[in-house]
Write an enzyme that holds these catalytic residues in place. Sequence first.
Site, PDB file in Angstrom:
ATOM      1  N   LYS A  53      -4.058  -0.292   0.544  1.00 32.81           N
ATOM      2  CA  LYS A  53      -5.016   0.357  -0.337  1.00 32.81           C
ATOM      3  C   LYS A  53      -6.450  -0.018   0.076  1.00 32.81           C
ATOM      4  CE  LYS A  53      -1.060   1.476  -2.123  1.00 32.81           C
ATOM      5  NZ  LYS A  53      -0.467   0.820  -3.276  1.00 32.81           N
ATOM      6  N   ARG A  65       7.978 -12.496  15.178  1.00 32.26           N
ATOM      7  CA  ARG A  65       8.349 -12.347  13.768  1.00 32.26           C
ATOM      8  C   ARG A  65       7.641 -13.418  12.940  1.00 32.26           C
ATOM      9  NH1 ARG A  65      12.853 -14.566  12.706  1.00 32.26           N
ATOM     10  NH2 ARG A  65      14.095 -13.379  14.194  1.00 32.26           N
ATOM     11  N   ASP A 104      -1.398  -9.587  -8.817  1.00 33.95           N
ATOM     12  CA  ASP A 104      -1.485  -8.458  -7.895  1.00 33.95           C
ATOM     13  C   ASP A 104      -2.919  -7.933  -7.985  1.00 33.95           C
ATOM     14  OD1 ASP A 104      -1.493  -5.932  -6.726  1.00 33.95           O
ATOM     15  OD2 ASP A 104       0.499  -5.377  -7.443  1.00 33.95           O
ATOM     16  N   TYR A 112       2.773  -1.265 -11.279  1.00 30.86           N
ATOM     17  CA  TYR A 112       3.058  -0.375 -10.161  1.00 30.86           C
ATOM     18  C   TYR A 112       4.560  -0.061 -10.170  1.00 30.86           C
ATOM     19  CZ  TYR A 112       3.823   1.178  -5.397  1.00 30.86           C
ATOM     20  OH  TYR A 112       4.210   1.900  -4.309  1.00 30.86           O
TER      21      TYR A 112
HETATM   22  C1  PLP Z   1       0.821   0.241  -3.572  1.00 30.76           C
HETATM   23  C2  PLP Z   1       0.948  -0.916  -4.479  1.00 30.76           C
HETATM   24  C3  PLP Z   1       1.929  -1.901  -4.278  1.00 30.76           C
HETATM   25  C4  PLP Z   1       2.967  -1.796  -3.156  1.00 30.76           C
HETATM   26  O1  PLP Z   1       2.406  -1.894  -1.894  1.00 30.76           O
HETATM   27  P1  PLP Z   1       2.951  -1.116  -0.584  1.00 30.76           P
HETATM   28  O2  PLP Z   1       1.955  -1.480   0.444  1.00 30.76           O
HETATM   29  O3  PLP Z   1       2.983   0.329  -0.920  1.00 30.76           O
HETATM   30  O4  PLP Z   1       4.321  -1.647  -0.315  1.00 30.76           O
HETATM   31  C5  PLP Z   1       1.957  -2.972  -5.136  1.00 30.76           C
HETATM   32  N1  PLP Z   1       1.073  -3.083  -6.164  1.00 30.76           N
HETATM   33  C6  PLP Z   1       0.142  -2.145  -6.393  1.00 30.76           C
HETATM   34  C7  PLP Z   1      -0.790  -2.324  -7.538  1.00 30.76           C
HETATM   35  C8  PLP Z   1       0.047  -1.034  -5.582  1.00 30.76           C
HETATM   36  O5  PLP Z   1      -0.870  -0.104  -5.828  1.00 30.76           O
END
Ligand code: PLP
Length: 381
Positions: free
Chosen positions: A197, A48, A172, A100
Amino acid sequence: MAYKFATKAIHAGQEADPTTGAVMTPIYQTSTYKQASPGEHKGYEYSRGTNPTRKALEDCLAALENGRFGLAFSSGMAATDTVLRVLKPGDEVVTGDDLYGGSYRIFTKVYEPYGITFKFVNTSDVSVVEEAITEKTKLIWVETPTNPTLKLADIEAIGKVAKAHKVLYVVDNTFASPYLQNPLDLGADIVMHSATKYLNGHSDVVMGALVLNDEELYKQLWFYYNAVGGTPGPQDAFLALRGIKTLHVRMRAHCENGRRVAEFLKDHPKVETIYWPGFTDHPGHEIAKKQMRDFGGMISIVLKDADLQETFRIASRFKVFTLAESLGGVESLVNHPATMTHGSIPKEAREKVGVVDNLLRLSVGIEDADDLIADLQQVLG
Ligand SMILES: *Cc1c(COP(=O)(O)O)cnc(C)c1O
């Protein structure tokens, strides 16, 4: 020696395995590690907290974002959650009004009930961000380019505001990826990713990441990461490492195809508005040029004279693009934000920032651009 991006993407954090010479980092599929006597171990106690495959990924992520410390999570949301745990009841957060959907949801539905206040403002305007700050503000959370209307925030300018007010500053960086933009270099304290992504890039893993420079903050975040346990398994870490090896090659192709598709859509009679930061008339174009290395493969369009039914009909007719949530994979995706990724945002809040019923978001993949354009042509008519 400071290596360049492509070299880091392939090698950072990944020495040949010391026991066998295996060139690819092994998948250390183990939950625990033998100790010679209590407390005497090789740096790994329980998976973990630490795992060698995940460690290789974390070191690679840190290198790509020009940071000292990387943390990998079982999702982008788990990474976000870990950052938010540094807050206490009464604290305020200043963040974007075009976020998001899952970030909006964790802010308002999970953390607001704990007495934390979120102010959703237009982060494209630095003065609006600064005006929203009070003595209770502890965190600025910025997404750029934003999802889905691709608004730009000036990372460096907001960084100066954050520093002046001694507020923790998170960017982000999911939409840009470290290939296009490095927020730590521009004054961010933490860069967050949904590694699901572009980083992983093959739509086969859900994973998140944080990268930062400050050691004290790293220790604090590592404490929550281990104590709460939103950490990924070694198989996923391996897949992400493997995906990242081609990040630079994929991003170049995404940007090239993004430009081709955006140019095709710009003058199409069925397209009322197009959002892509590469166009000189995009309101964030100058900022994009300043802080990004290229303009990416994310494009949103508002369809002309299309109600929800017509928008659904169009969205369901693609043959090469796939109608699905998510983005950043090698395959092209089309998404209807109002009912899919942004379904958890109230109608008025989303429409205020342009997430209307006839908006479609495209994640332009790396197929042949001619085929992508032909697909759009047959769908739009
Ligand atoms: C998809 C996404 C998230 C969340 O991430 P997950 O891997 O789906 O939990 C956060 N910020 C942005 C801009 C995203 O596209």
